[in-house]
Design an enzyme around this catalytic site. Sequence first.
Site, short mmCIF file in Angstrom:
data_model
loop_
_atom_site.label_atom_id
_atom_site.label_comp_id
_atom_site.label_asym_id
_atom_site.label_seq_id
_atom_site.Cartn_x
_atom_site.Cartn_y
_atom_site.Cartn_z
N CYS A 1 30.45 82.89 -51.28
CA CYS A 1 31.07 82.01 -50.04
C CYS A 1 30.88 80.57 -50.58
CB CYS A 1 30.50 82.26 -48.70
SG CYS A 1 31.32 80.79 -47.54
N CYS B 1 29.54 78.19 -48.05
CA CYS B 1 28.12 78.37 -47.50
C CYS B 1 27.33 78.03 -48.51
CB CYS B 1 28.00 80.05 -47.67
SG CYS B 1 29.02 81.04 -46.50
#
Length: 122
Positions: A30, A33
């Site tokens: 991600c 993230c």
Amino acid sequence: MATVNLTTETFDATTEAEGIVLVDFWAAWCGPCRRFGPVFEKISELHPDVVFAKLDTEAEQEIAARLSITSIPTLMIFRDGTLLFADAGALPGKALEDLIAQARGLDMAEVRRQVAAESPAS
């Protein structure tokens, strides 16, 4: 305080403990993230009295499913075992600091009273 990694075995005990606990739900693939991770780490060093925890949604799919995590990163804030905040999306440091200040400033007796009032009668 550095961040701690949560697992199925440690999640409940950590989030139900006294004090403030921030949980960053993330995955290695991600991009947002990976951008939020360093912000989360930096802010964790400024608040040694707060638990900053990370949960890898790929490794801990059971917890992610139980909490209906459908988008990452997702941040959850618990205080004294009560979920106060849950939202998806990477936050800038200033916004994260503001959320911590809000969690600190809550009257938890009032929060528990409101939670009890909203819970369906057993």
